[in-house]
Scaffold this active site. Structure first.
Site, PDB file in Angstrom:
ATOM      1  N   SER A 187      18.934  -8.591   8.052  1.00 14.46           N
ATOM      2  CA  SER A 187      20.047  -9.308   7.427  1.00 14.46           C
ATOM      3  C   SER A 187      19.560 -10.192   6.276  1.00 14.46           C
ATOM      4  O   SER A 187      20.353 -10.878   5.642  1.00 14.46           O
ATOM      5  CB  SER A 187      20.771 -10.166   8.474  1.00 14.46           C
ATOM      6  OG  SER A 187      19.858 -11.012   9.141  1.00 14.46           O
ATOM      7  N   ASN A 234      19.448 -17.354  18.416  1.00  7.80           N
ATOM      8  CA  ASN A 234      20.879 -17.327  18.734  1.00  7.80           C
ATOM      9  C   ASN A 234      21.553 -18.673  18.472  1.00  7.80           C
ATOM     10  O   ASN A 234      22.618 -18.742  17.866  1.00  7.80           O
ATOM     11  CB  ASN A 234      21.092 -16.892  20.183  1.00  7.80           C
ATOM     12  CG  ASN A 234      20.607 -15.468  20.422  1.00  7.80           C
ATOM     13  OD1 ASN A 234      20.329 -14.751  19.459  1.00  7.80           O
ATOM     14  ND2 ASN A 234      20.494 -15.066  21.669  1.00  7.80           N
ATOM     15  N   HIS A 258      66.226 -13.328  -2.989  1.00  2.00           N
ATOM     16  CA  HIS A 258      66.181 -11.869  -3.270  1.00  2.00           C
ATOM     17  C   HIS A 258      65.836 -11.580  -4.736  1.00  2.00           C
ATOM     18  O   HIS A 258      66.162 -10.521  -5.242  1.00  2.00           O
ATOM     19  CB  HIS A 258      67.515 -11.181  -2.933  1.00  2.00           C
ATOM     20  CG  HIS A 258      68.093 -11.574  -1.613  1.00  2.00           C
ATOM     21  ND1 HIS A 258      67.882 -10.871  -0.455  1.00  2.00           N
ATOM     22  CD2 HIS A 258      68.866 -12.639  -1.258  1.00  2.00           C
ATOM     23  CE1 HIS A 258      68.518 -11.462   0.548  1.00  2.00           C
ATOM     24  NE2 HIS A 258      69.110 -12.542   0.092  1.00  2.00           N
ATOM     25  N   SER A 315      45.581  -6.176 -25.358  1.00  3.00           N
ATOM     26  CA  SER A 315      45.452  -4.751 -25.075  1.00  3.00           C
ATOM     27  C   SER A 315      44.685  -4.110 -26.216  1.00  3.00           C
ATOM     28  O   SER A 315      44.816  -4.513 -27.370  1.00  3.00           O
ATOM     29  CB  SER A 315      46.837  -4.122 -24.944  1.00  3.00           C
ATOM     30  OG  SER A 315      46.772  -2.733 -25.216  1.00  3.00           O
ATOM     31  N   LYS A 342      50.543  -7.309 -26.863  1.00  6.43           N
ATOM     32  CA  LYS A 342      50.349  -7.648 -25.458  1.00  6.43           C
ATOM     33  C   LYS A 342      49.596  -8.957 -25.221  1.00  6.43           C
ATOM     34  O   LYS A 342      48.636  -9.264 -25.914  1.00  6.43           O
ATOM     35  CB  LYS A 342      49.582  -6.517 -24.770  1.00  6.43           C
ATOM     36  CG  LYS A 342      50.413  -5.275 -24.597  1.00  6.43           C
ATOM     37  CD  LYS A 342      51.424  -5.445 -23.491  1.00  6.43           C
ATOM     38  CE  LYS A 342      51.250  -4.389 -22.534  1.00  6.43           C
ATOM     39  NZ  LYS A 342      51.182  -4.187 -21.313  1.00  6.43           N
ATOM     40  N   ASN A 391      48.399  -9.941 -21.605  1.00  5.13           N
ATOM     41  CA  ASN A 391      48.478  -9.553 -20.198  1.00  5.13           C
ATOM     42  C   ASN A 391      48.008 -10.691 -19.282  1.00  5.13           C
ATOM     43  O   ASN A 391      46.981 -11.316 -19.543  1.00  5.13           O
ATOM     44  CB  ASN A 391      47.633  -8.304 -19.947  1.00  5.13           C
ATOM     45  CG  ASN A 391      48.190  -7.093 -20.656  1.00  5.13           C
ATOM     46  OD1 ASN A 391      49.409  -6.954 -20.792  1.00  5.13           O
ATOM     47  ND2 ASN A 391      47.316  -6.222 -21.130  1.00  5.13           N
ATOM     48  N   GLU A 426      47.347 -11.465 -12.129  1.00 11.36           N
ATOM     49  CA  GLU A 426      47.377 -10.198 -11.387  1.00 11.36           C
ATOM     50  C   GLU A 426      46.220 -10.126 -10.389  1.00 11.36           C
ATOM     51  O   GLU A 426      46.382  -9.672  -9.249  1.00 11.36           O
ATOM     52  CB  GLU A 426      47.301  -9.018 -12.352  1.00 11.36           C
ATOM     53  CG  GLU A 426      48.519  -8.900 -13.259  1.00 11.36           C
ATOM     54  CD  GLU A 426      48.243  -7.979 -14.438  1.00 11.36           C
ATOM     55  OE1 GLU A 426      48.310  -6.761 -14.248  1.00 11.36           O
ATOM     56  OE2 GLU A 426      47.945  -8.477 -15.535  1.00 11.36           O
ATOM     57  N   TYR A 463      25.600 -13.640  22.990  1.00 11.92           N
ATOM     58  CA  TYR A 463      25.300 -13.093  21.671  1.00 11.92           C
ATOM     59  C   TYR A 463      25.087 -11.583  21.745  1.00 11.92           C
ATOM     60  O   TYR A 463      24.440 -11.078  22.666  1.00 11.92           O
ATOM     61  CB  TYR A 463      24.022 -13.754  21.103  1.00 11.92           C
ATOM     62  CG  TYR A 463      23.605 -13.176  19.754  1.00 11.92           C
ATOM     63  CD1 TYR A 463      24.145 -13.673  18.570  1.00 11.92           C
ATOM     64  CD2 TYR A 463      22.704 -12.104  19.668  1.00 11.92           C
ATOM     65  CE1 TYR A 463      23.785 -13.124  17.341  1.00 11.92           C
ATOM     66  CE2 TYR A 463      22.346 -11.558  18.447  1.00 11.92           C
ATOM     67  CZ  TYR A 463      22.896 -12.077  17.288  1.00 11.92           C
ATOM     68  OH  TYR A 463      22.550 -11.533  16.076  1.00 11.92           O
ATOM     69  N   GLN A 498      25.983 -10.269  13.810  1.00 15.23           N
ATOM     70  CA  GLN A 498      25.312 -10.383  12.515  1.00 15.23           C
ATOM     71  C   GLN A 498      26.226  -9.898  11.388  1.00 15.23           C
ATOM     72  O   GLN A 498      26.020 -10.232  10.225  1.00 15.23           O
ATOM     73  CB  GLN A 498      24.004  -9.567  12.543  1.00 15.23           C
ATOM     74  CG  GLN A 498      23.231  -9.598  11.244  1.00 15.23           C
ATOM     75  CD  GLN A 498      21.822  -9.037  11.418  1.00 15.23           C
ATOM     76  OE1 GLN A 498      20.963  -9.697  12.004  1.00 15.23           O
ATOM     77  NE2 GLN A 498      21.590  -7.830  10.945  1.00 15.23           N
TER      78      GLN A 498
END
Ligand code: ARG
Length: 465
Positions: free
Chosen positions: A30, A117, A163, A284, A290, A292, A297, A324, A329
């Site tokens: 790890s 641990n 809505h 763009s 544009k 954007n 987003e 454990y 991990q």
């Protein structure tokens, strides 16, 4: 034969004749990601060594040598001079090995009365605790940005939606404060999670505690924990703190995603409610007009990643028998990525909110469309003429249909057109058909009336000061 086949691991080579297969090393190690815990690991080891010295489990001079050695390792890592070794599996073994290389014999005493641990449980808690603090800080900055927007346009009228259809006029300040409320709940979730996780697992050892006369209160205090954990089995098997962090992060990212969607809609040419700053938009390569809202987003999308991490860790933990297991991990990469994503998201949203400009005129003009004061008309019929609300709703519906057929809004109907739906209607009704009066009338506690909004702004200003 790979080179790792030839040599038994120096840490537990006592009962191993050969080393692991190269692929075993690859799946088992790890260090590629848990090196991020180096500062926490060194802090934990320093606290542990000092306690071993203070309790006489090792000599004070060995404890001091270990403490010094750990500081040397810390500066090596910070300077980028530390060679992380995959054959040493993880950050814990890498650091312990290096300390021993540097200081010799005393380094071999560091791992007395502990296990990886309880070590990893401690390191990871310290790391997640820091991330809670960072989230709390980031949320406070973002709340302040929303509050500034609210303060600036406390009485600016805009359409309120249900809505995504025009519902009733509301104020810009009220809409901005809705996010302050959401974010404050997020903040309190991180505060709360932090309190609960602030117990120290160090000293639980492998799972059962230890026969050495350790002082767990001492290590807990040294690491800024409120107290040691009370059950050694739970201590090494618990990852609730990470799950709580991820859950709070997911809810928070969901909130950011909702405002991101509003930013995308509001900044479109069809809405023009706001203008995002150049700093938070892109052009763009083919369409010159544009602008954007890429950052918005992306913020709309980031929940996918954070919630994905949350689901991943729940799935890792599900069904794990105490205590454990190496499955655990798999906790770290998910939490690391989610935390990085959340902090970046909070910073980006704070920047966008601070830099955006509301188009007050567009908001107000839009608020007056879509028969947004139809409810005010119905309420007037109830108040002035004593009609039951259901009947008032019906009369108003007829007038909306009439206006719609004529292609005009409610205030554009003549008095005779209005009385065609109910003879009792008088000139006075026009006062409630305007959007300004509509919002001013919503004086109920927590309502959109500018007075109410200003009271809430004052409350938040005091809170965030
Ligand atoms: N690298 C391990 C982890 O992240 C540390 C604990 C290993 N403990 C063990 N008994 N193998 O979970």
């Amino acid at each position: 034969m790979t080179s790792s086949d030839t040599q038994a691991n120096t840490m537990w080579g006592g009962r191993f004749a050969s080393g692991p297969d190269a692929i075993m090393t690859a799946i088992n190690a790890s260090i590629g990601f848990d090196q991020r815990l180096y500062a926490q690991d060194i802090a934990g080891s320093r606290a542990h060594a000092a306690m071993l010295g203070a309790t006489g489990i090792i000599t004070p001079s060995d404890a001091a040598a270990i403490g010094e050695g750990l500081l040397t390792v810390l500066s090596e890592i910070k300077a980028g001079k530390f060679a992380f070794r995959t054959d040493l599996e993880d950050i814990h073994l890498n650091i312990e090995t290096r300390v021993t290389q540097i200081i010799g014999e005393p380094g071999k005493r560091l791992h007395t009365a502990r296990s990886r641990n309880d070590q990893v449980a401690t390191d990871f808690r310290l790391w997640v605790r820091d991330q809670c603090d960072a989230a709390i800080q980031g949320l406070t900055v973002l709340m302040t940005a929303f509050l500034k927007q609210a303060d600036q346009g406390a009485d600016w009228v805009m359409p309120g939606f249900t809505h995504l259809q025009t519902a009733q006029p509301v104020t810009w300040g009220h809409h901005m404060l809705a996010y302050v409320e959401m974010l404050s709940r997020d903040r309190s979730r991180f505060v709360d999670a932090r309190k609960r996780m602030n117990e120290c697992p160090l000293g639980a050892a492998a799972l059962a505690g230890t026969s050495y006369p350790i002082d767990r209160h001492m290590t807990a205090a040294a690491l800024g924990f409120d107290r040691p954990t009370a059950n050694s089995l739970d201590s090494v098997s618990d990852r609730d703190f990470a799950l709580e962090f991820l859950s709070a992060s997911s809810i928070c990212a969901m909130h950011l995603s909702r405002f991101a969607e509003e930013l995308v809609i509001w900044s479109s040419a069809q809405f023009r409610f706001i203008r995002l700053s150049d700093k938070w938009t892109t052009g763009s390569s083919i369409m010159p007009q544009k602008r954007n809202p890429d950052a918005a987003e992306l913020l709309r999308a980031k929940l996918g990643r954070i919630l994905g991490a949350t689901v991943a860790l729940f799935t890792v933990m599900k069904g794990l028998a105490l205590t454990y297991s190496k499955d655990m991990q798999e906790d770290k990469e998910q939490v690391f990525d989610a935390a990085d994503t959340l902090m970046l998201s909070l910073a980006a949203m704070s920047g966008m909110v601070a830099d955006m400009t509301a188009n007050r005129d567009v908001l107000e003009a839009s608020a007056a469309t879509g028969f947004s004061t139809a409810t005010d008309l119905a309420d007037w019929l109830v108040r002035a003429l004593g009609l039951p609300f259901r009947e008032a709703h019906h009369v108003t519906g007829a007038l909306v249909a009439l206006a719609e057929a004529k292609g005009c809004d409610l205030p554009d109907l003549s008095l005779s057109e209005l009385t065609s739906a109910h003879p009792g209607i008088t000139q006075e009704v026009y006062s409630v058909l305007g959007v300004q009066n509509s919002v001013r009338s919503r004086q109920s506690y927590g309502g959109t009336a500018p007075d109410q909004v200003r009271a809430q702004i004052a409350r938040w200003q005091a809170d965030l000061a």
